[in-house]
Design a protein around this motif. Structure first.
Motif, mmCIF file in Angstrom:
data_model
loop_
_atom_site.group_PDB
_atom_site.id
_atom_site.type_symbol
_atom_site.label_atom_id
_atom_site.label_comp_id
_atom_site.label_asym_id
_atom_site.label_seq_id
_atom_site.Cartn_x
_atom_site.Cartn_y
_atom_site.Cartn_z
ATOM 1 N N ASP A 110 -53.765 19.193 -35.285
ATOM 2 C CA ASP A 110 -53.390 19.684 -33.954
ATOM 3 C C ASP A 110 -52.952 18.509 -33.089
ATOM 4 N N LEU A 111 -52.457 18.827 -31.907
ATOM 5 C CA LEU A 111 -51.975 17.805 -30.994
ATOM 6 C C LEU A 111 -53.129 16.909 -30.537
ATOM 7 N N PRO A 112 -52.851 15.653 -30.217
ATOM 8 C CA PRO A 112 -53.921 14.705 -29.866
ATOM 9 C C PRO A 112 -54.901 15.186 -28.807
ATOM 10 N N PRO A 113 -54.464 15.819 -27.682
ATOM 11 C CA PRO A 113 -55.457 16.257 -26.686
ATOM 12 C C PRO A 113 -56.434 17.299 -27.231
ATOM 13 N N VAL A 114 -55.942 18.149 -28.147
ATOM 14 C CA VAL A 114 -56.811 19.182 -28.716
ATOM 15 C C VAL A 114 -57.790 18.571 -29.720
ATOM 16 N N ILE A 115 -57.291 17.667 -30.558
ATOM 17 C CA ILE A 115 -58.186 16.990 -31.506
ATOM 18 C C ILE A 115 -59.255 16.217 -30.752
ATOM 19 N N SER A 134 -48.545 16.993 -34.629
ATOM 20 C CA SER A 134 -47.931 18.318 -34.666
ATOM 21 C C SER A 134 -47.903 18.839 -36.104
ATOM 22 N N ALA A 135 -48.017 20.147 -36.249
ATOM 23 C CA ALA A 135 -47.889 20.755 -37.571
ATOM 24 C C ALA A 135 -46.513 20.497 -38.162
ATOM 25 N N LEU A 136 -45.537 20.191 -37.293
ATOM 26 C CA LEU A 136 -44.165 19.926 -37.756
ATOM 27 C C LEU A 136 -44.001 18.513 -38.280
ATOM 28 N N ASP A 137 -45.005 17.680 -38.088
ATOM 29 C CA ASP A 137 -45.013 16.348 -38.680
ATOM 30 C C ASP A 137 -45.561 16.504 -40.102
ATOM 31 N N HIS A 138 -44.674 16.592 -41.057
ATOM 32 C CA HIS A 138 -45.066 16.967 -42.409
ATOM 33 C C HIS A 138 -45.888 15.917 -43.135
ATOM 34 N N SER A 139 -46.243 14.826 -42.474
ATOM 35 C CA SER A 139 -47.050 13.806 -43.134
ATOM 36 C C SER A 139 -48.433 14.326 -43.524
ATOM 37 N N TRP A 140 -48.933 15.382 -42.860
ATOM 38 C CA TRP A 140 -50.222 15.959 -43.230
ATOM 39 C C TRP A 140 -50.202 16.496 -44.657
ATOM 40 N N MET A 141 -49.019 16.801 -45.161
ATOM 41 C CA MET A 141 -48.906 17.366 -46.503
ATOM 42 C C MET A 141 -49.266 16.371 -47.597
ATOM 43 N N ASP A 142 -49.349 15.089 -47.247
ATOM 44 C CA ASP A 142 -49.703 14.068 -48.236
ATOM 45 C C ASP A 142 -51.197 14.045 -48.533
ATOM 46 N N THR A 143 -52.002 14.714 -47.718
ATOM 47 C CA THR A 143 -53.460 14.633 -47.860
ATOM 48 C C THR A 143 -54.046 15.591 -48.896
ATOM 49 N N PRO A 144 -53.722 16.884 -48.902
ATOM 50 C CA PRO A 144 -54.340 17.794 -49.872
ATOM 51 C C PRO A 144 -53.857 17.514 -51.300
ATOM 52 N N ASP A 145 -54.720 17.808 -52.269
ATOM 53 C CA ASP A 145 -54.360 17.700 -53.685
ATOM 54 C C ASP A 145 -53.856 19.062 -54.161
ATOM 55 N N PRO A 146 -52.548 19.208 -54.400
ATOM 56 C CA PRO A 146 -52.002 20.515 -54.796
ATOM 57 C C PRO A 146 -52.625 21.060 -56.072
ATOM 58 N N TYR A 160 -44.989 30.022 -31.195
ATOM 59 C CA TYR A 160 -44.599 29.006 -30.220
ATOM 60 C C TYR A 160 -43.517 28.054 -30.753
ATOM 61 N N LEU A 161 -43.089 28.261 -31.992
ATOM 62 C CA LEU A 161 -42.083 27.407 -32.618
ATOM 63 C C LEU A 161 -40.740 28.118 -32.673
ATOM 64 N N GLU A 162 -39.702 27.362 -32.990
ATOM 65 C CA GLU A 162 -38.375 27.938 -33.186
ATOM 66 C C GLU A 162 -38.263 28.479 -34.614
ATOM 67 N N ARG A 163 -37.389 29.458 -34.811
ATOM 68 C CA ARG A 163 -37.272 30.101 -36.127
ATOM 69 C C ARG A 163 -36.959 29.085 -37.230
ATOM 70 N N GLY A 164 -36.020 28.194 -36.971
ATOM 71 C CA GLY A 164 -35.660 27.208 -37.978
ATOM 72 C C GLY A 164 -36.842 26.324 -38.355
ATOM 73 N N GLN A 165 -37.674 25.976 -37.374
ATOM 74 C CA GLN A 165 -38.845 25.144 -37.640
ATOM 75 C C GLN A 165 -39.844 25.873 -38.534
ATOM 76 N N ALA A 171 -40.912 26.719 -46.233
ATOM 77 C CA ALA A 171 -40.220 26.264 -47.440
ATOM 78 C C ALA A 171 -40.833 24.974 -47.982
ATOM 79 N N GLU A 172 -41.181 24.059 -47.082
ATOM 80 C CA GLU A 172 -41.772 22.792 -47.515
ATOM 81 C C GLU A 172 -43.174 23.020 -48.087
ATOM 82 N N CYS A 173 -43.936 23.913 -47.488
ATOM 83 C CA CYS A 173 -45.263 24.235 -48.018
ATOM 84 C C CYS A 173 -45.151 24.849 -49.410
#
Length: 276
Positions: A110-115, A134-146, A160-165, A171-173
């Motif tokens: 989540d965003l820094p103020p919420v964390i 942000s959830a749109l910062d895909h760097s979080w995807m490097d943490t879980p083991d698929p 709260y996001l745009e459709r393209g986002q 798709a990336e998930c």
């Protein structure tokens, strides 16, 4: 976790909506006869100094959505006990504690103020990792083991996001976490349009714009639109109280016409990795 009162006014915009959903969960948890129990949400509710009345009347929509998420996570973990649960835009959700499974590997994004607020108010857990981004910062995807399984929740986030986002994120998930699942909820196009013009919950609170909407029929088309998406299931929330307990309304809600006029919950399953 601290017992000192926290000033909730430090949150604004989309970040402040975590107080809206917290109030609804806590109020429902305290309601006699409710099937929803969230003692930690009640503690948070009492521990944050905020004008909750500006959100208007409490609603069962958020606690029943939370119950639907609990069920989906438990079902996935029963099949993938070593999986990582990723909570995108987690806000002040207390899902981890409601599940009663302390061995879960949990990633909160989540965003820094919420964390920062989560760290001040919630218990520290050795298997929980917090990522202030942000959830749109895909760097979080490097943490879980698929290989161990990944369940992703986007509870109260995508609208709260745009459709393209949203489509890019799904798709990336799907590409990164084969065999995983994604839980998200959406609002109908009519409500999205109202929020873009200024949707007031009360005379003192206007919701942030919610540009993204996806109907039940739209979610059902995701497997044909996004590579790696195998299925998209429409989840009905558990029965609540009063009108939320009406089986007649539930039957109407799944009919071809009405189902696309209501808020929806989708459980997307990603295609399993090819066998070696």
């Amino acid at each position: 976790m601290t017992d000192d009162k926290i000033d909730g006014a430090a949150l604004d915009g989309v970040a402040a909506t975590c107080l809206w959903t917290l109030r609804n969960r806590a109020e429902e948890s305290m309601h006699p006869g409710s099937a929803f129990h969230d003692p930690l949400a009640e503690r948070l509710y009492r521990g944050i100094d905020y004008d909750y009345e500006r959100f208007g009347k409490p609603s069962q929509s958020h606690p029943l959505r939370a119950l639907a998420l609990d069920i989906a996570i438990r079902t996935y973990l029963d099949q993938h006990p070593a999986a990582t649960v990723v909570a995108l835009g987690e806000g002040l959700q207390t899902t981890y504690w409601r599940l009663g499974r302390p061995g879960i590997t949990w990633l909160s994004v989540d965003l820094p103020p919420v964390i920062d607020l989560r760290r001040r108010l919630l218990p520290r857990e050795p298997r929980m990792t917090e990522i202030p981004a942000s959830a749109l910062d895909h760097s979080w995807m490097d943490t879980p083991d698929p290989a161990l399984g990944v369940f992703i929740s986007a509870e109260g986030l995508f609208m709260y996001l745009e459709r393209g986002q949203v489509m890019t994120l799904i798709a990336e998930c799907a590409a990164r976490f084969p065999g995983g699942q994604l839980f998200f909820d959406s609002i109908p196009a009519s409500l999205s349009k109202r929020t873009m013009k200024g949707y007031r919950l009360s005379t003192r609170y206007t919701t942030p714009p919610m540009p993204f909407s996806l109907s039940v029929s739209g979610a059902a088309r995701l497997p044909a639109q996004i590579p790696g998406v195998a299925t998209a299931e429409d989840l009905q929330p558990p029965l609540g109280r009063r009108a939320w307990r009406s089986r007649t309304l539930r039957k109407i809600a799944v009919l071809p016409g009405p189902r696309d006029l209501r808020p929806s919950i989708a459980l997307v399953s990603f295609a399993a990795p090819p066998e070696r």
